[in-house]
Design a protein around this motif. Structure first.
Motif, short mmCIF file in Angstrom:
data_model
loop_
_atom_site.label_atom_id
_atom_site.label_comp_id
_atom_site.label_asym_id
_atom_site.label_seq_id
_atom_site.Cartn_x
_atom_site.Cartn_y
_atom_site.Cartn_z
N SER A 172 0.82 -1.20 0.00
CA SER A 172 0.00 0.00 0.00
C SER A 172 0.86 1.26 0.00
O SER A 172 0.57 2.23 -0.68
N ARG A 205 1.10 4.10 -2.94
CA ARG A 205 0.93 5.53 -2.69
C ARG A 205 2.12 6.33 -3.22
O ARG A 205 1.96 7.41 -3.80
N GLN A 216 2.02 9.19 -6.15
CA GLN A 216 2.56 10.54 -5.95
C GLN A 216 3.57 10.90 -7.04
O GLN A 216 3.59 12.03 -7.53
#
Length: 278
Positions: free
Chosen positions: A24, A28, A32
């Motif tokens: 996870s 992320r 980004q």
């Protein structure tokens, strides 16, 4: 041998990071990085469009005025030329006028290319009109085929402009460098991506062209794809290279520009930047 050039939109995640962080967290981080690439690419595209508008104004107001003054000056010389002037004088004036006509035409074409196109009729209408003008101007056999997809009618202006500029640059490169007889433009659509395909039957990619980096036109195409989670692939292709063909098969170039539907149909880049900064 693979002669393709692939321009990715996302940064590489080191293997150590991928194994050290939970999935996870890695996802992320990747999201980004992709958002950052989209942001920077959108800013680069906006800067390029602003520069195009500035150069177009300078050409129209500055160079255009000088060319007009030169035309009046040449007309004056022709009027004042004595009747018994050597024939070489009239011939030289004719050459100067022809050269001036060519420069004026090139200047008008440059201004037209630099200005953003009218997208009121949508990307399909804009590309159809521009490819028709391109064929008439270059005498290249040019075709445009587009998938029937209702999403094309819902594209925001910035996404439609990105697709148009990539197609425009690819076709202009064919006219300038490919020594081709025909050029084909095609839009294909899938569930996740729109793919713009531009091909020609010219001399193909030379070794020098494949090894060259930092080309302004290529970097602009790359940025426009990256602004919408896309990729740019440029490869040499062989035409008529089957076993039964002669050894003098011609070569061509294939440009594949891919844009993500989600990114194109999402909010404008400015809204995305504000969300990133919040």
């Amino acid at each position: 041998m693979d002669t393709s050039t692939v321009v990715p939109f996302s940064a590489h995640i080191p293997p150590s990071l991928a194994h050290a962080a939970p999935p996870s967290a890695a996802e992320r981080e990747l999201a980004q990085l992709r958002a950052r690439v989209r942001q920077l690419s959108a800013e680069l595209v906006q800067a390029q469009e602003a520069a195009c508008r500035h150069v177009a104004r300078e050409l129209h107001d500055g160079v255009g005025a000088e060319l007009t003054a030169t035309r009046f000056a040449l007309a004056g010389v022709e009027t004042w030329l004595p009747a018994d002037a050597p024939p070489q004088c009239a011939a030289a004036l004719a050459v100067a006028n022809r050269s001036l006509d060519a420069v004026c035409t090139a200047s008008r074409q440059a201004v037209a290319e630099l200005h953003a196109p009218s997208l009121e009729a949508g990307i399909v209408g804009a590309l159809a009109q521009w490819t028709g003008d391109f064929a008439a101007r270059t005498n290249l056999r040019t075709s445009f085929v587009c998938a029937a997809d209702v999403r094309l009618t819902r594209l925001p202006t910035d996404a439609a402009l990105a697709i148009f500029r990539v197609a425009q640059e690819a076709l202009n490169n064919i006219a300038k460098h490919a020594r081709a007889e025909s050029a084909d433009l095609r839009i294909e659509t899938g569930r996740r991506h729109l793919t713009l395909i531009v091909s020609d039957d010219g001399i193909g990619l030379t070794r020098t062209a494949r090894s060259r980096r930092g080309h302004f036109g290529l970097s602009g195409m790359q940025a426009r794809c990256a602004a919408f989670d896309g990729t740019l692939r440029i490869s040499a292709r062989r035409i008529g290279s089957g076993r039964g063909d002669s050894g003098t098969a011609s070569r061509g170039t294939l440009v594949q520009a891919r844009f993500a539907w989600d990114a194109m149909l999402a909010s404008a880049p400015g809204a995305e930047r504000r969300a990133l900064q919040s």
